[in-house]
Design a protein around this motif. Structure first.
Motif, mmCIF file in Angstrom:
data_model
loop_
_atom_site.group_PDB
_atom_site.id
_atom_site.type_symbol
_atom_site.label_atom_id
_atom_site.label_comp_id
_atom_site.label_asym_id
_atom_site.label_seq_id
_atom_site.Cartn_x
_atom_site.Cartn_y
_atom_site.Cartn_z
ATOM 1 N N ILE A 56 -15.618 -0.380 48.391
ATOM 2 C CA ILE A 56 -14.684 -1.559 48.263
ATOM 3 C C ILE A 56 -13.528 -1.545 49.187
ATOM 4 N N VAL A 57 -13.674 -2.376 50.141
ATOM 5 C CA VAL A 57 -12.822 -2.816 51.129
ATOM 6 C C VAL A 57 -11.528 -3.651 50.634
ATOM 7 N N LYS A 58 -10.449 -3.170 50.644
ATOM 8 C CA LYS A 58 -9.274 -4.115 50.301
ATOM 9 C C LYS A 58 -8.906 -5.015 51.378
ATOM 10 N N ASP A 59 -8.688 -4.475 52.569
ATOM 11 C CA ASP A 59 -8.433 -5.627 53.765
ATOM 12 C C ASP A 59 -8.630 -4.698 55.254
ATOM 13 N N VAL A 60 -8.527 -5.655 56.100
ATOM 14 C CA VAL A 60 -8.940 -4.920 57.441
ATOM 15 C C VAL A 60 -7.922 -5.535 58.350
ATOM 16 N N PHE A 61 -7.447 -4.990 59.392
ATOM 17 C CA PHE A 61 -6.590 -5.353 60.397
ATOM 18 C C PHE A 61 -7.024 -4.948 61.871
ATOM 19 N N ILE A 62 -7.233 -5.924 62.666
ATOM 20 C CA ILE A 62 -7.453 -5.844 64.034
ATOM 21 C C ILE A 62 -6.317 -6.417 64.904
ATOM 22 N N PRO A 63 -5.533 -5.440 65.678
ATOM 23 C CA PRO A 63 -4.386 -6.072 66.274
ATOM 24 C C PRO A 63 -4.824 -6.517 67.668
#
Length: 127
Positions: A56-63
Motif C-alpha cells: 500500500i503506497v501512501k504517496d510519492v514525490f518526484i522533485p
C-alpha cells in the motif's frame, strides 16, 4: 505548482480521509524508499501505480531537480509498512523500465547515517 517549487510532498493519491494531517504520519510509521534513474516518461501517478504492486503506497514525490553527479531523475515512495518497503527494494531494484535501470533502496533522513552507510558499503553502480 507553488508547492512543487518549495520541495514539499505532492501525493499522487491521498489515501487518508479526514483532517488527520502530519500527526498521524509519525504514529502510523510510514516507510520511504529512494528511487533513482526514473525514466523521463514516468510521472508521479505512474510511479505510484508501479510501486502499488509491492504494498500500500501512501504517496510519492518526484522533485523537479536532478541528481548532481549522474543528472538522473529521482524520487521517493512512502509505504505504510516496513515489509512493503523490503519487498519493493528486493523486487524493483535493478528492473529495466523504459531503457532505465531503477535503483531502489531504503531512504534515510539523517545525513550522518547516509554518509556512514556509504563509507561502510562503497558499492557504486555504473552503467
Amino acid at each position: 505548482m507553488e508547492q512543487q517549487r518549495k520541495g514539499g510532498w505532492i501525493p499522487a493519491v491521498n489515501q487518508w480521509k479526514g483532517g488527520r494531517g502530519k500527526g498521524m504520519e509519525a504514529s502510523h510509521g510510514l516507510f520511504s524508499v529512494f528511487v533513482d534513474h526514473i525514466p523521463s516518461k514516468m510521472d508521479a501517478k505512474s510511479l505510484f501505480k508501479f510501486f502499488s504492486k509491492f504494498g500500500i503506497v501512501k504517496d510519492v514525490f518526484i522533485p523537479s531537480k536532478r541528481r548532481v553527479v549522474s543528472h538522473s531523475r529521482f524520487g521517493f515512495v512512502r509505504f505504510d509498512c516496513n515489509v512493503a518497503t523490503d519487498i519493493a527494494i528486493q523486487k524493483a531494484n535493478g528492473l529495466l523500465v523504459d531503457d532505465k535501470v531503477l535503483e531502489v533502496k531504503a531512504a534515510t533522513l539523517d545525513r550522518r547515517k547516509r554518509e556512514e552507510h556509504n563509507r561502510r558499503n562503497p558499492e557504486v553502480m555504473k552503467q
